[in-house]
Design a protein around this motif. Structure first.
Motif, PDB file in Angstrom:
ATOM      1  N   ARG A 222       9.924  -4.063  -9.413  1.00 33.41           N
ATOM      2  CA  ARG A 222       8.575  -4.026  -9.965  1.00 33.41           C
ATOM      3  C   ARG A 222       8.078  -2.587 -10.114  1.00 33.41           C
ATOM      4  NH1 ARG A 222       4.145  -7.712  -9.832  1.00 33.41           N
ATOM      5  NH2 ARG A 222       2.089  -6.727  -9.754  1.00 33.41           N
ATOM      6  N   SER A 223       8.275  -1.785  -9.044  1.00 33.18           N
ATOM      7  CA  SER A 223       7.742  -0.427  -9.068  1.00 33.18           C
ATOM      8  C   SER A 223       8.314   0.383  -7.914  1.00 33.18           C
ATOM      9  CB  SER A 223       6.213  -0.450  -8.953  1.00 33.18           C
ATOM     10  OG  SER A 223       5.830  -1.033  -7.714  1.00 33.18           O
ATOM     11  N   VAL A 224       8.097   1.691  -7.989  1.00 36.84           N
ATOM     12  CA  VAL A 224       8.296   2.589  -6.850  1.00 36.84           C
ATOM     13  C   VAL A 224       6.976   3.314  -6.651  1.00 36.84           C
ATOM     14  CG1 VAL A 224      10.777   2.875  -7.164  1.00 36.84           C
ATOM     15  CG2 VAL A 224       9.207   4.398  -8.367  1.00 36.84           C
ATOM     16  N   GLY A 225       6.672   3.630  -5.399  1.00 40.66           N
ATOM     17  CA  GLY A 225       5.361   4.203  -5.171  1.00 40.66           C
ATOM     18  C   GLY A 225       5.269   5.058  -3.924  1.00 40.66           C
ATOM     19  N   LEU A 226       4.146   5.786  -3.860  1.00 40.96           N
ATOM     20  CA  LEU A 226       3.778   6.597  -2.712  1.00 40.96           C
ATOM     21  C   LEU A 226       2.413   6.142  -2.219  1.00 40.96           C
ATOM     22  CD1 LEU A 226       4.733  10.251  -3.753  1.00 40.96           C
ATOM     23  CD2 LEU A 226       5.681   8.978  -1.820  1.00 40.96           C
ATOM     24  N   ASN A 227       2.273   6.071  -0.892  1.00 46.57           N
ATOM     25  CA  ASN A 227       1.013   5.669  -0.296  1.00 46.57           C
ATOM     26  C   ASN A 227       0.675   6.631   0.831  1.00 46.57           C
ATOM     27  OD1 ASN A 227      -0.120   3.468   2.096  1.00 46.57           O
ATOM     28  ND2 ASN A 227      -1.255   3.742   0.203  1.00 46.57           N
ATOM     29  N   TYR A 228      -0.543   7.190   0.806  1.00 43.95           N
ATOM     30  CA  TYR A 228      -0.979   8.151   1.822  1.00 43.95           C
ATOM     31  C   TYR A 228      -2.194   7.589   2.552  1.00 43.95           C
ATOM     32  CZ  TYR A 228      -3.062  12.348   3.880  1.00 43.95           C
ATOM     33  OH  TYR A 228      -3.619  13.257   4.742  1.00 43.95           O
ATOM     34  N   ASN A 229      -2.191   7.671   3.881  1.00 44.25           N
ATOM     35  CA  ASN A 229      -3.302   7.190   4.700  1.00 44.25           C
ATOM     36  C   ASN A 229      -3.782   8.287   5.633  1.00 44.25           C
ATOM     37  OD1 ASN A 229      -3.667   4.005   4.465  1.00 44.25           O
ATOM     38  ND2 ASN A 229      -1.477   4.473   4.288  1.00 44.25           N
ATOM     39  N   TYR A 230      -5.110   8.315   5.840  1.00 49.45           N
ATOM     40  CA  TYR A 230      -5.729   9.311   6.712  1.00 49.45           C
ATOM     41  C   TYR A 230      -6.795   8.626   7.555  1.00 49.45           C
ATOM     42  CZ  TYR A 230      -8.829  13.122   8.144  1.00 49.45           C
ATOM     43  OH  TYR A 230      -9.612  13.977   8.868  1.00 49.45           O
ATOM     44  N   ARG A 231      -6.895   9.019   8.834  1.00 51.34           N
ATOM     45  CA  ARG A 231      -7.923   8.472   9.718  1.00 51.34           C
ATOM     46  C   ARG A 231      -8.339   9.542  10.723  1.00 51.34           C
ATOM     47  NH1 ARG A 231      -9.126   3.099  10.446  1.00 51.34           N
ATOM     48  NH2 ARG A 231      -7.161   2.571   9.397  1.00 51.34           N
ATOM     49  N   HIS A 232      -9.655   9.642  10.966  1.00 44.03           N
ATOM     50  CA  HIS A 232     -10.162  10.662  11.891  1.00 44.03           C
ATOM     51  C   HIS A 232     -11.334  10.106  12.684  1.00 44.03           C
ATOM     52  CE1 HIS A 232     -11.379  14.538  13.477  1.00 44.03           C
ATOM     53  NE2 HIS A 232     -12.596  14.355  12.984  1.00 44.03           N
ATOM     54  N   TRP A 233     -11.330  10.362  13.988  1.00 45.57           N
ATOM     55  CA  TRP A 233     -12.449   9.994  14.847  1.00 45.57           C
ATOM     56  C   TRP A 233     -13.501  11.095  14.785  1.00 45.57           C
ATOM     57  CZ3 TRP A 233     -13.140   5.445  17.424  1.00 45.57           C
ATOM     58  CH2 TRP A 233     -12.021   4.609  17.570  1.00 45.57           C
ATOM     59  N   ILE A 234     -14.676  10.781  14.233  1.00 41.43           N
ATOM     60  CA  ILE A 234     -15.771  11.748  14.218  1.00 41.43           C
ATOM     61  C   ILE A 234     -16.377  11.867  15.611  1.00 41.43           C
ATOM     62  CG2 ILE A 234     -18.011  12.296  13.201  1.00 41.43           C
ATOM     63  CD1 ILE A 234     -17.152  10.660  10.758  1.00 41.43           C
ATOM     64  N   ALA A 244      -4.728   7.023  -0.564  1.00 43.47           N
ATOM     65  CA  ALA A 244      -4.360   7.305  -1.947  1.00 43.47           C
ATOM     66  C   ALA A 244      -3.061   6.570  -2.252  1.00 43.47           C
ATOM     67  CB  ALA A 244      -4.183   8.801  -2.174  1.00 43.47           C
ATOM     68  N   LEU A 245      -2.999   5.965  -3.429  1.00 45.22           N
ATOM     69  CA  LEU A 245      -1.841   5.153  -3.818  1.00 45.22           C
ATOM     70  C   LEU A 245      -1.427   5.497  -5.243  1.00 45.22           C
ATOM     71  CD1 LEU A 245       0.060   2.589  -3.549  1.00 45.22           C
ATOM     72  CD2 LEU A 245      -1.844   1.311  -4.537  1.00 45.22           C
ATOM     73  N   TYR A 246      -0.130   5.666  -5.433  1.00 46.25           N
ATOM     74  CA  TYR A 246       0.423   5.805  -6.784  1.00 46.25           C
ATOM     75  C   TYR A 246       1.641   4.891  -6.884  1.00 46.25           C
ATOM     76  CZ  TYR A 246       2.638   7.583 -10.978  1.00 46.25           C
ATOM     77  OH  TYR A 246       3.209   7.672 -12.224  1.00 46.25           O
ATOM     78  N   GLU A 247       1.654   4.035  -7.897  1.00 49.20           N
ATOM     79  CA  GLU A 247       2.739   3.070  -8.088  1.00 49.20           C
ATOM     80  C   GLU A 247       3.208   3.155  -9.534  1.00 49.20           C
ATOM     81  OE1 GLU A 247       3.565  -1.737  -7.429  1.00 49.20           O
ATOM     82  OE2 GLU A 247       1.533  -0.922  -7.304  1.00 49.20           O
ATOM     83  N   HIS A 248       4.464   3.499  -9.752  1.00 47.66           N
ATOM     84  CA  HIS A 248       5.012   3.646 -11.108  1.00 47.66           C
ATOM     85  C   HIS A 248       5.828   2.403 -11.453  1.00 47.66           C
ATOM     86  CE1 HIS A 248       5.890   6.162 -14.596  1.00 47.66           C
ATOM     87  NE2 HIS A 248       7.095   5.593 -14.594  1.00 47.66           N
ATOM     88  N   PHE A 249       5.453   1.734 -12.540  1.00 48.49           N
ATOM     89  CA  PHE A 249       6.073   0.464 -12.892  1.00 48.49           C
ATOM     90  C   PHE A 249       7.472   0.655 -13.480  1.00 48.49           C
ATOM     91  CE2 PHE A 249       1.472  -0.788 -13.497  1.00 48.49           C
ATOM     92  CZ  PHE A 249       1.409  -1.533 -12.332  1.00 48.49           C
ATOM     93  N   SER A 250       8.296  -0.369 -13.286  1.00 45.15           N
ATOM     94  CA  SER A 250       9.641  -0.382 -13.864  1.00 45.15           C
ATOM     95  C   SER A 250       9.565  -0.579 -15.374  1.00 45.15           C
ATOM     96  CB  SER A 250      10.469  -1.506 -13.239  1.00 45.15           C
ATOM     97  OG  SER A 250       9.946  -2.771 -13.630  1.00 45.15           O
ATOM     98  N   SER A 251      10.677  -0.369 -16.059  1.00 49.72           N
ATOM     99  CA  SER A 251      10.710  -0.489 -17.519  1.00 49.72           C
ATOM    100  C   SER A 251      10.423  -1.920 -17.970  1.00 49.72           C
ATOM    101  CB  SER A 251      12.064  -0.021 -18.064  1.00 49.72           C
ATOM    102  OG  SER A 251      13.123  -0.765 -17.467  1.00 49.72           O
ATOM    103  N   ASP A 252      10.872  -2.915 -17.215  1.00 48.60           N
ATOM    104  CA  ASP A 252      10.598  -4.315 -17.564  1.00 48.60           C
ATOM    105  C   ASP A 252       9.108  -4.606 -17.534  1.00 48.60           C
ATOM    106  OD1 ASP A 252      13.236  -4.876 -17.954  1.00 48.60           O
ATOM    107  OD2 ASP A 252      13.552  -5.821 -16.001  1.00 48.60           O
ATOM    108  N   VAL A 253       8.415  -4.095 -16.527  1.00 44.81           N
ATOM    109  CA  VAL A 253       6.969  -4.303 -16.430  1.00 44.81           C
ATOM    110  C   VAL A 253       6.252  -3.536 -17.537  1.00 44.81           C
ATOM    111  CG1 VAL A 253       4.932  -3.839 -15.012  1.00 44.81           C
ATOM    112  CG2 VAL A 253       7.005  -4.797 -13.967  1.00 44.81           C
TER     113      VAL A 253
END
Length: 275
Positions: A222-234, A244-253
């Motif tokens: 379906r796709s290949v992707g990168l996912n970034y997560n951040y969390r901080h205690w104030i 942040a999310l980036y997902e690149h679709f396959s040629s079929d999609v």
């Protein structure tokens, strides 16, 4: 006198560092991953977090339209040792740590489907609504060490609208054990034909109504992707989180007329208050 002052100053610094380390140890999360909500502060029993996130994202799978949306954040959780039971939004489930290296998770959630009105530009007119339904999500992460610096991840989503699988690797940054810091995941996503056509297929009837070519998408990558997560205690009660999310679709999609863009992207930020 100067030596005494210097020794007192050094003692205060060391005392602060020890206190900070002890406080973090007391606040130890089930696993130190920013992508995994843990509001227990390292203690058994009930915990509750409530907040709000703001997301800038594509309007639907394959869309080239973007919009801003506010989403509730947080969860109700109950922890017992290395097990957490949770209810978060439209999903409820369990996650557990096993042998310090395995994080297992199972949850039931709700797929809202897709409506024609999701496209402000009328790109979905004539396609009707995709089916809503309950989904079972099973996930496992296998860390390479007890610090959860690197890991493998696998996820299976199964429900009334088909099946989806995700496989990838992750990397955590920072030395915190309280679930704060950041992480990044590189993943490959696969779907069966039923799941693929739910988002990107066009039946003969839909083709007539929409004017788009009839399309049948086969299962596979379906796709290949990168996912970034951040969390901080104030502070002890407030968290700030980001994704942040980036997902690149396959040629079929990408060959589907519904896929107006070659990718899906999302960025979000929010706050959670822990009671």
């Amino acid at each position: 006198m100067k030596k005494l002052t210097a020794l007192l100053f050094i003692s205060l610094i060391l005392s602060g560092l020890v206190h900070s380390a002890l406080a973090q140890e007391d606040n130890r999360a089930l696993v130190p991953l920013p992508s995994v909500d843990d509001f227990s502060r390292g203690h058994d029993g009930w915990s509750f977090g409530l907040g709000l996130g703001i997301e800038y994202e594509t309007a639907y799978e394959g869309s080239d339209e973007f919009g801003v949306e506010a989403e509730p954040a947080g969860a109700v959780q109950w922890r017992s040792g290395d097990d957490i039971f949770f209810w978060a939004g439209e999903a409820a489930g369990w996650r557990g740590l096993r042998a310090d290296h395995w994080l297992l998770e199972a949850s039931l959630g709700f797929d809202e489907g897709r409506a024609e009105s999701d496209s402000d530009d009328g790109r979905l007119n004539g396609l009707g609504e995709t089916g809503e339904g309950v989904e079972l999500v099973l996930q496992a992460r296998r860390a390479f060490d007890a610090d959860w610096r690197y890991w493998l991840v696998g996820r299976v989503v199964t429900g009334e609208n088909g099946h989806l699988g995700l496989f990838g690797v992750g990397r955590r940054f920072g030395a915190q054990t309280d679930g704060s810091g950041s992480e990044i995941n590189l993943v490959a996503v696969f779907h069966d034909s039923e799941f693929a056509n739910k988002d990107f297929g066009i039946t003969a009837e839909q083709s007539v109504a929409s004017g788009l070519a009839q399309t049948n998408v086969s299962g596979g990558l379906r796709s290949v992707g990168l996912n970034y997560n951040y969390r901080h205690w104030i502070n002890p009660n407030w968290q700030i989180f980001g994704e942040a999310l980036y997902e690149h679709f396959s040629s079929d999609v990408r060959a589907s007329p519904i896929a107006r863009g070659n990718y899906e992207a999302e960025i979000g930020i929010g706050f959670i208050y822990l009671f």
